[in-house]
Design a protein around this motif. Structure first.
Motif, short mmCIF file in Angstrom:
data_model
loop_
_atom_site.label_atom_id
_atom_site.label_comp_id
_atom_site.label_asym_id
_atom_site.label_seq_id
_atom_site.Cartn_x
_atom_site.Cartn_y
_atom_site.Cartn_z
N ASN A 179 45.54 49.68 78.05
CA ASN A 179 46.90 50.21 78.18
C ASN A 179 47.11 51.50 77.40
O ASN A 179 48.24 51.88 77.15
CB ASN A 179 47.92 49.18 77.67
CG ASN A 179 48.21 48.11 78.71
OD1 ASN A 179 47.76 48.22 79.85
ND2 ASN A 179 48.92 47.08 78.32
N LEU A 180 46.02 52.12 76.99
CA LEU A 180 46.17 53.28 76.11
C LEU A 180 45.62 54.55 76.75
O LEU A 180 44.73 54.49 77.61
CB LEU A 180 45.42 53.01 74.79
CG LEU A 180 45.80 51.73 74.03
CD1 LEU A 180 44.90 51.56 72.81
CD2 LEU A 180 47.26 51.77 73.61
N ASP A 181 46.14 55.67 76.30
CA ASP A 181 45.60 56.95 76.79
C ASP A 181 44.23 57.18 76.14
O ASP A 181 43.86 56.47 75.20
CB ASP A 181 46.57 58.09 76.49
CG ASP A 181 46.85 58.23 75.02
OD1 ASP A 181 45.90 58.46 74.25
OD2 ASP A 181 48.02 58.06 74.60
N SER A 182 43.51 58.19 76.64
CA SER A 182 42.12 58.34 76.19
C SER A 182 42.01 58.67 74.71
O SER A 182 41.13 58.16 74.01
CB SER A 182 41.40 59.40 77.03
OG SER A 182 42.12 60.61 76.94
N ALA A 183 42.94 59.48 74.20
CA ALA A 183 42.86 59.85 72.78
C ALA A 183 43.06 58.62 71.91
O ALA A 183 42.29 58.37 70.97
CB ALA A 183 43.91 60.90 72.46
N THR A 184 44.12 57.84 72.26
CA THR A 184 44.43 56.65 71.47
C THR A 184 43.30 55.64 71.63
O THR A 184 42.92 54.96 70.66
CB THR A 184 45.77 56.03 71.93
OG1 THR A 184 46.72 57.08 72.08
CG2 THR A 184 46.28 55.03 70.94
#
Lengths: 467, 228
Positions: free
Chosen positions: B171-176
């Protein structure tokens, strides 16, 4: 996780759903309130009766009367022959010799008028031996003392009689409410000490036999006064204590005078057919004799030995068991009505808890995934149900008490006559308070049983997928 | 550390049977970083649930430190979940009515810690994941990355030797996602925590793990050791 932690979690969960928890608790409050006020009502009435019995030494007292003739019997003479037909001094003396009899005296009461200053009041006078001063209610006077001897011209008066004579005793327990009629009268409110020592006239009437014999026809038609009045001064030496209960069975008159003094007072004292037959009072024939034992354990033995002598014995204590049984039935009926209210509240708890499980299924899954055992989950839900019961029980008792308090005020101020002493119709003994709390807790825990088990058995995998 | 022998899990509904896992066999070494990859429905989450003691198999054994998890009582399973494994999920699974700190404290409470210890350790754990200033925030006030960090802190509360991560970056973006993976790597390298991570992202799996399991239709399609 320890139990206080589970309790805190449970309470926090209830706090989260304030409105729903509040409404569920309100159901328990009403249930427990109804239950406690109803049981407090029957307890109050029961306590009033038991206290009256105790305060008047009913458990140690009995009344002896001649064997009753059965009026339905065809052969009345035969019935009379079987037992003692009248009570006299010989029987009184023989009663006094019975082991464990503490005191026995004839029951003497007669109508008279009491005159104090310019007011008078018709009342019944009770004659008692001085020896009765050691027993309740005579041992606990509101003011003053009992008579100094059996021949003293002294009188112990009831506060109600004083009220009829225009004097209200200044005492915290004596009501001073006035009715419309009362306001027309002149009352003096006096402290007990200033009443003691006053002289009161006892006016008694007797049948003037000479006048009746002279003019029998006139006497019969009422045109000739066949009664003559005689007056005797008495000193008020004591005031009877306020009756704390619905009635005071021990006090049978507006005033009490010494027994020997009473013999010298000419009077009309027919209280039974035996009196009308003639030799009442001075002739040593009595309609009934009061018998007292020191220990209530001895009541049965003495009663039996009196009955063995062919006497009829009436002891109010015998009625107590029947009264208690009647109260048990009353308790059960009123308790059942209260229990129905609590049962509905229990269904409310089940409903709230099941709803809570449905809403918190995922949370239960999360708790299981971080190590909660079935027991942990079960206890948390139990703590919630228990808290509902405990809080509901506490406030329910308060509601029941508040209802009783309000009902008490309404009954005493608006239903009972103004000059009646206030009565305590509700009684909250410690066992009722603790029992109601325990019952509320038990009902809520029982109601929480199914939801708690259901919550603990939730499959964590399914629960974690639950929205 | 974990030995899986002939493990099968079959879901039944009426007369229908779906084999989520079939005859699975593998071993996990202590301190390793295992990635389980495969398409949706391949049985990855089922495998993690079985290792985590949330579910039971129909056949086979699952030894955790030489004790068969599948033979454990419900109470023993709860203790296994409490002390032996920590779990994190794609949807974080934080309790919304509790703050970040309280979520961690709850796990510590199940672990039998006193109130004072709970507070102290929860703050230490939040500090370890860089969220000490978010301690009193509700999960709804946290970003996805922050929520997952709190979930990791909670999973590590009772010092488990294994961390099971079910699509932790799903559920997270790539950076996170990168930050979370880094956190997991740190736990693995610095704390020696064995990690089993279910993921869709093959690249990530290859980059971080030393042991790769590829599942398909509940069966082991590939098992590979990767030297990092």
């Amino acid at each position: 996780m320890n139990y206080p932690d589970k309790l805190i979690i449970g309470l926090a969960n209830l706090w989260r759903m304030k409105l729903r928890s509040g409404l569920t608790i309100l159901g328990v409050v009403i249930g427990i309130g109804a239950l406690t006020s109803m049981i407090a009502f029957t307890s109050g009435i029961q306590k009033n009766i038991t206290d009256t019995f105790e305060e008047n030494d009913v458990f140690t007292s009995m009344y002896v009367t001649p064997v009753k003739a059965d009026p339905s019997s065809i052969d009345l003479a035969e019935t009379m022959k079987e037992g003692i037909s009248s009570l006299d001094d010989d029987i009184l003396d023989s009663i006094r010799t019975i082991e464990k009899v503490a005191i026995a005296h004839p029951e003497i009461t007669f109508p008279a008028r009491l005159k104090l200053k310019n007011k008078d009041d018709k009342t019944r006078i009770q004659a008692l031996p001085k020896a009765m001063e050691q027993y309740k209610p005579y041992s606990d006077l509101l003011a003053g003392r009992f008579f100094s001897s059996d021949t003293a011209k002294e009188l112990v008066i009831n506060w109600r009689t004083l009220r009829s004579l225009g004097i209200i005793v200044k005492h915290k327990d004596i009501p001073r409410d006035f009715t419309e009629n009362d306001s027309l009268e002149e009352y003096r409110i006096l402290p007990p000490d200033s009443i003691l020592g006053q002289t009161i006239e006892l006016v008694s009437a007797k049948l003037d036999i000479g006048n009746v014999m002279k003019n029998p026809l006139k006497a019969a038609t009422g045109t000739e006064n066949v009664f003559t009045e005689e007056s005797m001064p008495f000193t008020i030496v004591g005031i009877l204590n306020v009756e704390r209960n619905i009635s005071a069975a021990g006090i049978k008159g507006g005033a009490i005078i010494p027994s020997e003094t009473a013999k010298a007072i000419p009077r009309l004292d027919f209280t039974s057919v035996w009196d009308l037959l003639g030799n009442s009072g001075g002739g040593g024939q009595y309609s009934s004799i009061y018998v007292r034992v020191d220990d209530m354990q001895d009541l049965e033995t003495v009663k039996k030995s009196l009955e063995d002598r062919g006497l009829n014995v009436f002891a109010l204590a015998d009625q107590l068991d029947q009264i208690r049984n009647a109260f048990l039935i009353m308790d059960a009926i009123l308790g059942a009505i209260g229990a129905v209210a609590l049962l509905i509240a229990a269904l409310g708890i089940v409903n709230t808890m099941v709803m809570s499980i449905l809403e918190r299924t995922r949370e239960i899954g999360i708790m299981k995934s971080i190590g909660a055992s079935d027991h942990d989950i079960r206890t948390i839900f139990f703590a919630e149900a228990g808290s509902i019961g405990l809080v509901g029980g506490l406030f329910g008792i308060l509601l029941g008490w508040a209802f009783a308090f309000a009902a008490q005020i309404v009954i005493n101020q608006h239903i009972l006559p103004n000059d009646e002493l206030p009565v305590d119709l509700f009684y909250f003994p410690w066992w009722l308070v603790l029992g109601a709390l325990a019952f509320g807790l038990l009902v809520s825990l029982t109601a929480g049983l199914y939801p708690a088990i259901r919550a603990s058995r939730i499959d964590p995998v399914k629960a974690l997928r639950h929205d | 550390m974990i030995v899986i022998e002939n493990l099968s899990r079959i879901y039944r509904k009426g007369s229908n049977e779906v084999a989520a896992l079939q005859d699975l066999n593998f071993r996990v070494q202590q301190g390793s970083f295992v990635s389980v990859i495969g398409r949706s429905g391949s049985g990855k989450s089922t495998l993690l649930n079985l290792i985590g003691g949330l579910d039971r198999s129909d056949e086979g054994s699952l030894f955790f430190k030489e004790k068969d998890v599948m033979q454990m009582s419900r109470r023993e399973l709860a203790l296994h979940r409490r002390f032996s494994v920590g779990m994190i999920f794609q949807s974080f699974n934080l309790i919304h009515s509790r703050t970040a700190r309280e979520n961690i404290e709850l796990a510590l409470a199940f672990g039998g810690k006193s109130r004072r210890e709970r507070k102290k350790q929860a703050m230490q754990l939040l500090e370890a994941v860089g969220l000490e200033d978010r301690a009193d925030h509700q999960p709804t006030e946290l970003s996805g990355g922050e929520s997952q960090r709190v979930a990791i802190a909670r999973a590590m509360a009772n010092k488990p030797s294994v961390l099971l991560a079910d699509e932790p970056t799903g559920n997270l973006d790539s950076a996170t996602s990168g930050e979370i993976i880094e956190l997991l790597q740190n736990l693995n390298k610095q704390e020696g925590v064995t990690i089993l991570m279910v993921t869709h992202e093959e690249d990530t799996a290859h980059a971080v793990s030393d042991h790769l399991l590829r599942l398909s239709d509940g069966k082991m399609l590939e098992e590979r050791r990767i030297s990092q």
